[in-house]
Design a protein around this motif. Structure first.
Motif, PDB file in Angstrom:
ATOM      1  N   GLU A   6      -1.145  13.620  -1.861  1.00  0.00           N
ATOM      2  CA  GLU A   6      -2.447  13.931  -2.639  1.00  0.00           C
ATOM      3  C   GLU A   6      -3.139  13.078  -3.291  1.00  0.00           C
ATOM      4  O   GLU A   6      -2.547  12.131  -4.188  1.00  0.00           O
ATOM      5  CB  GLU A   6      -2.240  15.452  -3.145  1.00  0.00           C
ATOM      6  CG  GLU A   6      -1.766  16.328  -2.373  1.00  0.00           C
ATOM      7  CD  GLU A   6      -1.938  17.262  -3.635  1.00  0.00           C
ATOM      8  OE1 GLU A   6      -2.083  17.352  -4.944  1.00  0.00           O
ATOM      9  OE2 GLU A   6      -1.352  18.788  -3.272  1.00  0.00           O
ATOM     10  N   GLY A   7      -4.604  12.227  -3.121  1.00  0.00           N
ATOM     11  CA  GLY A   7      -4.969  11.258  -3.474  1.00  0.00           C
ATOM     12  C   GLY A   7      -4.949   9.995  -2.687  1.00  0.00           C
ATOM     13  O   GLY A   7      -4.278   9.952  -1.610  1.00  0.00           O
ATOM     14  N   ALA A   8      -5.449   9.583  -3.202  1.00  0.00           N
ATOM     15  CA  ALA A   8      -5.672   8.167  -2.234  1.00  0.00           C
ATOM     16  C   ALA A   8      -4.856   7.315  -2.706  1.00  0.00           C
ATOM     17  O   ALA A   8      -3.756   7.275  -3.455  1.00  0.00           O
ATOM     18  CB  ALA A   8      -7.365   7.175  -2.565  1.00  0.00           C
ATOM     19  N   PRO A   9      -4.379   6.248  -1.550  1.00  0.00           N
ATOM     20  CA  PRO A   9      -3.017   5.347  -2.091  1.00  0.00           C
ATOM     21  C   PRO A   9      -3.459   4.703  -3.329  1.00  0.00           C
ATOM     22  O   PRO A   9      -4.532   4.101  -3.925  1.00  0.00           O
ATOM     23  CB  PRO A   9      -3.564   4.623  -0.489  1.00  0.00           C
ATOM     24  CG  PRO A   9      -3.941   4.971   0.379  1.00  0.00           C
ATOM     25  CD  PRO A   9      -5.460   5.918  -0.441  1.00  0.00           C
TER      26      PRO A   9
ATOM     27  N   THR B 129       0.763  -0.995   0.016  1.00  0.00           N
ATOM     28  CA  THR B 129      -0.255   0.022  -0.078  1.00  0.00           C
ATOM     29  C   THR B 129       0.783   1.333  -0.337  1.00  0.00           C
ATOM     30  O   THR B 129       1.743   1.842   1.086  1.00  0.00           O
ATOM     31  CB  THR B 129      -1.469   0.069   1.427  1.00  0.00           C
ATOM     32  OG1 THR B 129      -1.150  -1.252   0.876  1.00  0.00           O
ATOM     33  CG2 THR B 129      -2.245   1.160   1.115  1.00  0.00           C
TER      34      THR B 129
ATOM     35  N   SER C 214       1.333   5.470  -0.181  1.00  0.00           N
ATOM     36  CA  SER C 214       1.073   6.347   0.487  1.00  0.00           C
ATOM     37  C   SER C 214       1.206   7.785  -0.736  1.00  0.00           C
ATOM     38  O   SER C 214       2.319   7.661  -0.581  1.00  0.00           O
ATOM     39  CB  SER C 214       0.940   6.933   1.846  1.00  0.00           C
ATOM     40  OG  SER C 214       0.142   5.753   2.703  1.00  0.00           O
TER      41      SER C 214
END
Length: 343
Positions: free
Chosen positions: A122-125, A117, A119
């Motif tokens: 800015e923005g989703a993972p 995952t 990260s």
């Protein structure tokens, strides 16, 4: 839970692009390349200061599977490396994977789902089966920890954020740093600045740069018979490896090799700088091979010009209009150039 991507590659420089090409060859096509900057090329996108050039022969400083027969010089200028990166991205259709302005803030392995995952600032993972970090180390600027540096009221330029629109003509310029970047930059600034002061903490070993334009006939031969360029690459790589192995990895076992390197650089300095005092200031007090040496035919002569000054006393502080050294001397400047390397 399936991952969104086969692999996430962090960085769109030569390492990241090479990784994506190899992943394609291994059958992975669902890729994401995350790049913090606005374009590809890594070092060659971030750095664009005057005099920028590769210090490894161009035929060697390229992908073995994608030779470029059109290098203009033995040591190509930075703009050509940037164009080569663009060419590779286009030929291997890498832009479809790239997402620019994407700052990766962390990555965690998810054992239960067997994926990473990743990260973003800015923005989703995003998730991926594989994570490849190709972040390099020649793009994150290092700012010197000098008292008062943030109070300077003139122009401040770090070599990794060169201002192409700013004209140094007629300006009093100070350069902090004498590493490989400064060796390329200082002769160029000396051509335009009204006055140039170089603040040197540690001298650098500099040898002659055996650079020359690649004749058109040779370029045509490289393009028509790729084997000729592969032979040139093999020769350059072999010499480079020999120097690195003898000069760095086996420094203690092969002292004569370092001794010869030192004598070679000393002869170069003696030939280009006649003033014994200036020559002594430019001579390192560590043996050849302890730090990265570099190549230049113009670095030493720049210091022999009347408007160029070498300052070897350490900097005490910087104020709104100038630099004061530890001996109390002070110099007024208009522009502060930070050739202080990378973090």
């Amino acid at each position: 839970m399936n991952a969104q991507y086969d692999a996430v590659v962090v960085g769109a420089g030569f390492g990241g692009m090479g990784a994506a090409i190899q992943l394609n060859r291994l059958g992975y096509d669902n890729l994401l390349i995350l790049e913090r900057e606005s374009g590809i090329g890594g070092t060659w996108h971030v750095n664009r200061y005057p005099g920028l050039a590769v210090d490894i022969p161009s035929a060697t400083y390229s992908y073995s599977f994608e030779p470029n027969p059109h290098w203009s010089r033995l040591f190509a200028p930075g703009a050509e490396l940037k164009r080569y990166a663009e060419h590779v991205a286009d030929k291997y259709r890498l832009r479809r994977y790239m997402r620019f302005g994407s700052v990766v803030t962390g990555a965690v392995w998810d054992e239960a789902n067997a994926h990473w995952t990743v990260s973003l600032a800015e923005g989703a993972p995003v998730t991926a089966k594989y994570l490849l970090t190709a972040t390099g180390f020649l793009s994150q600027p290092k700012k010197p920890d000098i008292a008062g540096i943030d109070t300077f009221g003139g122009k401040v330029i770090h070599t990794t954020a060169w201002d192409d629109e700013y004209d140094l003509a007629g300006k009093r310029v100070a350069v902090i740093g004498t590493g490989a970047t400064a060796v390329q930059l200082i002769p160029e600034i000396a051509k335009t600045a009204r006055e140039l002061t170089v603040y040197q903490r540690t001298p650098i070993w500099v040898s002659p740069k055996l650079d020359f334009p690649v004749p058109k006939a040779v370029r045509r031969a490289f393009a028509a018979v790729p084997l000729t360029q592969r032979a040139a690459r093999l020769t350059g790589t072999a010499l480079l490896e020999l120097m690195m192995v003898s000069g760095v990895l086996h420094y203690k076992q092969l002292p004569m090799a370092n001794r010869l390197g030192k004598l070679w650089c000393q002869a170069h300095l003696r030939r280009q700088v006649r003033d014994p005092r200036l020559r002594a200031e430019l001579t390192p007090r560590y043996s050849f091979g302890c730090k990265r040496p570099t190549f230049s035919n113009e670095y030493y002569p720049a210091f022999t010009k009347d408007h160029v000054h070498l300052e070897t006393t350490s900097i005490a502080k910087i104020d709104e209009t100038g630099i004061e050294t530890a001996d109390g001397a002070r110099r007024e400047i208009d522009v502060l150039v930070l050739a202080t390397g990378f973090d």
